[in-house]
Design an enzyme around this catalytic site. Structure first.
Site, mmCIF file in Angstrom:
data_model
loop_
_atom_site.group_PDB
_atom_site.id
_atom_site.type_symbol
_atom_site.label_atom_id
_atom_site.label_comp_id
_atom_site.label_asym_id
_atom_site.label_seq_id
_atom_site.Cartn_x
_atom_site.Cartn_y
_atom_site.Cartn_z
ATOM 1 N N GLY A 164 2.268 4.742 0.905
ATOM 2 C CA GLY A 164 2.681 5.723 2.238
ATOM 3 C C GLY A 164 3.764 5.020 2.868
ATOM 4 N N LYS B 159 -4.147 -5.654 6.666
ATOM 5 C CA LYS B 159 -2.892 -5.320 7.545
ATOM 6 C C LYS B 159 -2.499 -6.590 8.457
ATOM 7 C CE LYS B 159 -3.593 -1.181 9.391
ATOM 8 N NZ LYS B 159 -4.128 -0.137 10.385
ATOM 9 N N GLY C 73 4.667 0.792 7.962
ATOM 10 C CA GLY C 73 4.620 0.757 9.373
ATOM 11 C C GLY C 73 5.531 0.287 10.155
ATOM 12 N N ASP D 99 -13.534 1.178 11.078
ATOM 13 C CA ASP D 99 -14.202 -0.090 11.394
ATOM 14 C C ASP D 99 -13.048 -1.059 10.879
ATOM 15 O OD1 ASP D 99 -15.508 -2.176 12.566
ATOM 16 O OD2 ASP D 99 -16.707 -2.240 10.611
ATOM 17 N N ALA E 189 0.769 -1.106 -0.030
ATOM 18 C CA ALA E 189 0.070 0.025 0.064
ATOM 19 C C ALA E 189 0.973 1.241 -0.034
ATOM 20 C CB ALA E 189 -0.958 -0.012 1.304
#
Length: 358
Positions: free
Chosen positions: A79, A98, A82, A133, A77
């Site tokens: 960005g 995720k 993480g 959500d 993805a």
């Protein structure tokens, strides 16, 4: 009175708490709602009315249909990468996937169990339009050829405890799915100056609304907030999220010793739940005109008084209302102008919490 598809869609948003609807034939209700909101996925409509297991089933079916009818491959993805999750996507499918990493990069200190607890907290908590959500899946299997080589290499290297390969099949032991959003840090680079200013104002309002629902996001970096198609900002990184009532907001100590102020490590005690709002200015990553815009609308967030006031409200058992529509859409008795809910700044267009007109 809501008159447009977009206005109604926000009421049934994937970032708001579910309605809990007792209905013998929920499919009829979903078909009615879809007639009003044709762009909203069926899975989200089931979830919005509290039938989240039906919603999860519909989401999985739509994923399988997409794989059958497209050549899309799972890919990393966009960005920043993480420190807790590996995040990937299908370009033509409006969802991100995720997977929890095996080990977390410093300064992260949470455990795998704590990360899962955070997601359970969000599932049960009042989301009020600001927490995305998430659906949890286990033991999913996909053909290896549907994974971009760089993604599969990353998953096996960073999340090998949750991802493994069996022949031509990739097995995902555990993952979360969330609606795909544009990360705020990327959005600000792409947006027009006016849209970027609006997003920064909205960013401050997200922090206020989360505080009004007794949530402190923890990691306030721009990359942890996403922009929806309605231009609404939503928080989606939960590993440092905490109840606001459990945080300790402190003034930043100042020393008369110049050596203390220039030291690489704090010279004063910092507890696990200690938060210094004065430091937010540095962590936000805003510069120039965008920083000025934020300060003009939300400078109160950089002091302890706002946070202490919100904690006092929650301690007193008050529940500030956060509405999914503007005050202009509200039918009123009389002519009194709109008041503000407890978390809102002076400019906010929010309906009065003390006036229960429906």
């Amino acid at each position: 009175m809501l008159t447009t598809e977009d206005e109604v869609s926000i009421v049934f948003s994937f970032a708001r708490s579910y309605f809990f609807v007792g209905w013998a034939r929920p499919r009829e209700l979903v078909e009615y709602l879809r007639a009003i909101m044709p762009r909203k996925p069926v899975s989200e409509l089931y979830t919005a009315i509290g039938w989240h297991r039906h919603g999860k089933t519909e989401l999985y079916r739509s994923l399988l249909r997409h794989l059958v009818t497209s050549d899309d491959r799972f890919e990393i993805a966009p960005g920043q990468r993480g420190m807790v999750m590996c995040v990937f996507m299908l370009p033509g499918f409006d969802v991100v996937f995720k997977v929890i990493r095996d080990r977390f990069d410093p300064p992260k200190t949470v455990t795998h169990a704590e990360v899962r607890d955070k997601y359970r907290l969000v599932f049960r908590h009042d989301r009020a339009g600001r927490l995305v959500d998430a659906q949890q899946f286990e033991e999913l299997e996909f053909r290896r050829e549907r994974f971009a080589p760089e993604l599969l290499a990353q998953l096996l290297a960073l999340a090998g405890e949750s991802v493994h390969v069996q022949g031509d099949t990739v097995v995902l032991r555990h993952l979360y799915t969330e609606r795909r959003l544009r990360p705020l840090d990327l959005y600000l680079h792409e947006a027009t100056p006016e849209a970027a200013r609006d997003a920064v104002i909205e960013y401050g309002q997200v922090l206020r609304d989360l505080a009004a629902t007794n949530i402190f996001p923890g990691d306030m970096l721009l990359k942890n907030f996403g922009v929806s198609r309605h231009g609404r900002l939503i928080f989606y990184d939960y590993d440092e999220l905490a109840p606001l009532s459990e945080c300790r907001f402190r003034e930043l100590p100042h020393s008369s010793d110049d050596g203390d102020e220039s030291a690489g490590e704090p010279w004063y005690y910092v507890g696990e739940r200690d938060i210094f709002p004065e430091e937010f200015r540095t962590f936000l990553g805003l510069r120039g005109e965008l920083l000025e815009t934020f300060l003009a609308h939300h400078e109160a967030l950089l002091g302890v008084a706002f946070w202490h006031r919100m904690q006092a409200l929650h301690a007193a058992g008050e529940v500030p209302d956060i509405y999914p529509y503007k005050a202009a859409r509200r039918l009123r008795r009389g002519t009194r102008g709109p008041a503000r809910h407890a978390g809102a700044p002076a400019h906010a267009d929010g309906p009065p919490p003390e006036e229960p007109t429906r």
